[in-house]
Write a protein that holds these residues in place. Sequence first.
Motif, PDB file in Angstrom:
ATOM      1  N   ALA A 139       0.831  -1.209   0.000  1.00 51.82           N
ATOM      2  CA  ALA A 139       0.000   0.000   0.000  1.00 51.82           C
ATOM      3  C   ALA A 139       0.862   1.255   0.000  1.00 51.82           C
ATOM      4  CB  ALA A 139      -0.929  -0.014   1.208  1.00 51.82           C
ATOM      5  N   LEU A 140       1.925   1.252   0.796  1.00 57.15           N
ATOM      6  CA  LEU A 140       2.806   2.423   0.845  1.00 57.15           C
ATOM      7  C   LEU A 140       3.554   2.608  -0.471  1.00 57.15           C
ATOM      8  CD1 LEU A 140       4.281   1.957   4.440  1.00 57.15           C
ATOM      9  CD2 LEU A 140       2.601   3.650   3.706  1.00 57.15           C
ATOM     10  N   SER A 141       3.920   1.483  -1.100  1.00 56.33           N
ATOM     11  CA  SER A 141       4.613   1.587  -2.378  1.00 56.33           C
ATOM     12  C   SER A 141       3.698   2.136  -3.463  1.00 56.33           C
ATOM     13  CB  SER A 141       5.136   0.201  -2.783  1.00 56.33           C
ATOM     14  OG  SER A 141       5.756   0.258  -4.049  1.00 56.33           O
ATOM     15  N   MET A 142       2.424   1.755  -3.436  1.00 57.46           N
ATOM     16  CA  MET A 142       1.473   2.277  -4.416  1.00 57.46           C
ATOM     17  C   MET A 142       1.316   3.786  -4.290  1.00 57.46           C
ATOM     18  SD  MET A 142      -1.478  -0.673  -4.198  1.00 57.46           S
ATOM     19  CE  MET A 142      -2.628   0.360  -5.113  1.00 57.46           C
ATOM     20  N   LYS A 143       1.427   4.283  -3.076  1.00 58.65           N
ATOM     21  CA  LYS A 143       1.301   5.731  -2.845  1.00 58.65           C
ATOM     22  C   LYS A 143       2.649   6.451  -2.916  1.00 58.65           C
ATOM     23  CE  LYS A 143      -3.134   5.626  -2.076  1.00 58.65           C
ATOM     24  NZ  LYS A 143      -4.101   6.344  -2.963  1.00 58.65           N
ATOM     25  N   ASN A 144       3.702   5.687  -3.260  1.00 59.85           N
ATOM     26  CA  ASN A 144       5.045   6.271  -3.390  1.00 59.85           C
ATOM     27  C   ASN A 144       5.503   6.947  -2.102  1.00 59.85           C
ATOM     28  OD1 ASN A 144       7.410   6.802  -4.789  1.00 59.85           O
ATOM     29  ND2 ASN A 144       6.675   8.778  -5.579  1.00 59.85           N
ATOM     30  N   LYS A 145       5.317   6.239  -0.975  1.00 56.95           N
ATOM     31  CA  LYS A 145       5.653   6.810   0.325  1.00 56.95           C
ATOM     32  C   LYS A 145       6.613   5.935   1.124  1.00 56.95           C
ATOM     33  CE  LYS A 145       1.328   9.390   0.762  1.00 56.95           C
ATOM     34  NZ  LYS A 145       1.972  10.695   0.501  1.00 56.95           N
ATOM     35  N   LEU A 146       7.241   4.972   0.492  1.00 62.77           N
ATOM     36  CA  LEU A 146       8.193   4.132   1.208  1.00 62.77           C
ATOM     37  C   LEU A 146       9.408   4.917   1.688  1.00 62.77           C
ATOM     38  CD1 LEU A 146       8.268   0.774  -0.805  1.00 62.77           C
ATOM     39  CD2 LEU A 146       7.362   1.184   1.483  1.00 62.77           C
ATOM     40  N   GLY A 147       9.681   6.042   1.040  1.00 62.67           N
ATOM     41  CA  GLY A 147      10.815   6.859   1.453  1.00 62.67           C
ATOM     42  C   GLY A 147      10.687   7.412   2.859  1.00 62.67           C
ATOM     43  N   PHE A 148       9.449   7.562   3.334  1.00 59.06           N
ATOM     44  CA  PHE A 148       9.252   8.038   4.702  1.00 59.06           C
ATOM     45  C   PHE A 148       9.571   6.933   5.702  1.00 59.06           C
ATOM     46  CE2 PHE A 148       6.725  10.920   2.174  1.00 59.06           C
ATOM     47  CZ  PHE A 148       6.921  12.146   2.787  1.00 59.06           C
ATOM     48  N   GLU A 149       9.397   5.670   5.312  1.00 60.31           N
ATOM     49  CA  GLU A 149       9.705   4.564   6.210  1.00 60.31           C
ATOM     50  C   GLU A 149      11.199   4.263   6.255  1.00 60.31           C
ATOM     51  OE1 GLU A 149       6.757   4.657   4.587  1.00 60.31           O
ATOM     52  OE2 GLU A 149       5.793   4.814   6.544  1.00 60.31           O
ATOM     53  N   ASP A 150      11.836   4.213   5.101  1.00 59.00           N
ATOM     54  CA  ASP A 150      13.265   3.872   5.085  1.00 59.00           C
ATOM     55  C   ASP A 150      14.179   5.060   5.359  1.00 59.00           C
ATOM     56  OD1 ASP A 150      13.296   5.352   2.718  1.00 59.00           O
ATOM     57  OD2 ASP A 150      13.174   3.582   1.451  1.00 59.00           O
ATOM     58  N   GLY A 151      13.615   6.264   5.512  1.00 52.40           N
ATOM     59  CA  GLY A 151      14.410   7.433   5.872  1.00 52.40           C
ATOM     60  C   GLY A 151      15.040   8.163   4.705  1.00 52.40           C
ATOM     61  N   SER A 152      14.767   7.710   3.480  1.00 52.19           N
ATOM     62  CA  SER A 152      15.370   8.384   2.319  1.00 52.19           C
ATOM     63  C   SER A 152      14.749   9.755   2.065  1.00 52.19           C
ATOM     64  CB  SER A 152      15.224   7.508   1.074  1.00 52.19           C
ATOM     65  OG  SER A 152      13.851   7.227   0.802  1.00 52.19           O
ATOM     66  N   ILE A 153      13.516   9.956   2.512  1.00 51.50           N
ATOM     67  CA  ILE A 153      12.891  11.282   2.420  1.00 51.50           C
ATOM     68  C   ILE A 153      12.976  11.925   3.801  1.00 51.50           C
ATOM     69  CG2 ILE A 153      10.799  12.553   1.856  1.00 51.50           C
ATOM     70  CD1 ILE A 153       9.908  10.302   0.081  1.00 51.50           C
ATOM     71  N   GLU A 154      13.986  12.736   3.995  1.00 50.67           N
ATOM     72  CA  GLU A 154      14.229  13.329   5.311  1.00 50.67           C
ATOM     73  C   GLU A 154      13.427  14.608   5.495  1.00 50.67           C
ATOM     74  OE1 GLU A 154      18.393  13.945   5.598  1.00 50.67           O
ATOM     75  OE2 GLU A 154      18.893  11.795   5.614  1.00 50.67           O
ATOM     76  N   LYS A 155      13.284  14.983   6.745  1.00 46.46           N
ATOM     77  CA  LYS A 155      12.562  16.210   7.059  1.00 46.46           C
ATOM     78  C   LYS A 155      13.365  17.412   6.573  1.00 46.46           C
ATOM     79  CE  LYS A 155      10.419  18.671  10.930  1.00 46.46           C
ATOM     80  NZ  LYS A 155      10.148  18.666  12.390  1.00 46.46           N
ATOM     81  N   PRO A 156      12.756  18.297   5.809  1.00 46.94           N
ATOM     82  CA  PRO A 156      13.494  19.454   5.272  1.00 46.94           C
ATOM     83  C   PRO A 156      13.979  20.374   6.387  1.00 46.94           C
ATOM     84  CG  PRO A 156      11.136  19.698   4.876  1.00 46.94           C
ATOM     85  CD  PRO A 156      11.336  18.314   5.393  1.00 46.94           C
ATOM     86  N   GLU A 157      15.193  20.918   6.189  1.00 47.44           N
ATOM     87  CA  GLU A 157      15.812  21.777   7.197  1.00 47.44           C
ATOM     88  C   GLU A 157      15.658  23.264   6.885  1.00 47.44           C
ATOM     89  OE1 GLU A 157      16.971  20.696   9.924  1.00 47.44           O
ATOM     90  OE2 GLU A 157      17.048  18.546   9.514  1.00 47.44           O
ATOM     91  N   GLY A 158      15.214  23.603   5.676  1.00 50.00           N
ATOM     92  CA  GLY A 158      15.132  25.000   5.281  1.00 50.00           C
ATOM     93  C   GLY A 158      13.950  25.710   5.904  1.00 50.00           C
TER      94      GLY A 158
END
Length: 250
Positions: free
Chosen positions: A4-23
Motif C-alpha cells: 500500500a505504501l509503495s502504491m502511494k510512493n511513500k516508502l521513502g518516509f519509512e526507510d528514511g530516504s525522504i528526510e525532514k526538510p531543514e530549510g
Amino acid sequence: MLIALSMKNKLGFEDGSIEKPEGTDSDVLSSWTRNNNVDIFWILNSVSKEISASIIYVESAHELWLDLKESFQLKYKPRIFQLKHELMSLAQDQNSVSIYFTKLKTTWEELSNYRPVCSCSKCTCGGVKNPSSYYQIECVMSFLIGLNDSYSQVRGQLLFMDPLPSTNKAFALISPEEDQRKITSQVGCTSDPVGSMTFTVKSYNAKRPGIPNSGTIAMVVIEMIQQWRLQRIEERGTFLYPLQLPWPYG
C-alpha cells in the motif's frame, strides 16, 4: 502494508530516504509533515490496538518503522521454523491436486519473504539469479514429492524435463491428469451394472447371516438378472435401470 505504501510512493518516509526538510520553506515543510502524518496514520491502523498504544506518540514515520522493526523482527525465526515444518509434512493425501498446490504455494511464498535478497540492483555476475533459480527448483521438488503415488508416472516425466518446469507449469501439466481420472472413474461406476449388483447382493447377504447358502443364492440371482437382461434386449432392444429385485434382495 508495504504494498500500500509503495502504491502511494511513500516508502521513502519509512526507510528514511525522504528526510525532514531543514530549510525555511514553509510549503515544503508542510507537504512533508502532511505525508509523514498520513504514513503514521496508515501504520497505526495496520497494527493491533495494544501495539498502536505504545507507538502513538512517535512523530516520524521512519522512527515508528524502526521501533516496530526492532520490537518484532526477532520473532521471524520461530515462524520460519513453523513454515519449514509445514512444508516437510505437507502432502496431497485425500485433497485434490488444486487444494494441495494452493497450500504448498501459500506456505512457500511466505517462506520466501524471509530469505535474504540483494537490493542494490548493481550485480552483474549473475550471482543473484542462481539462488532464485535454486529456490524455484526446491519448490517444484516439494510439490512433486507431496503428490500421491498414483501420479508417479507423470511425476517421473516432469523430473526428466530439462529445464525443470516451474511450479505453476508443473501444476498445469498434472491438473488435466486429475480431471481425466475423475471422468474415467465416473464412467467406470456406471458401465458395469451387473458387477455393481453383485456387490450389492453380497453386501446384503453379509448383513443377514441367518439366510442359508447366501453365496449360492447370490449366484442364482445374478444369473437370473443376466437372463432377464438378455430377454429384455431381445424384446425391446433396450435395458432399463435400476433393477428391482424381489424380497429379500429388493
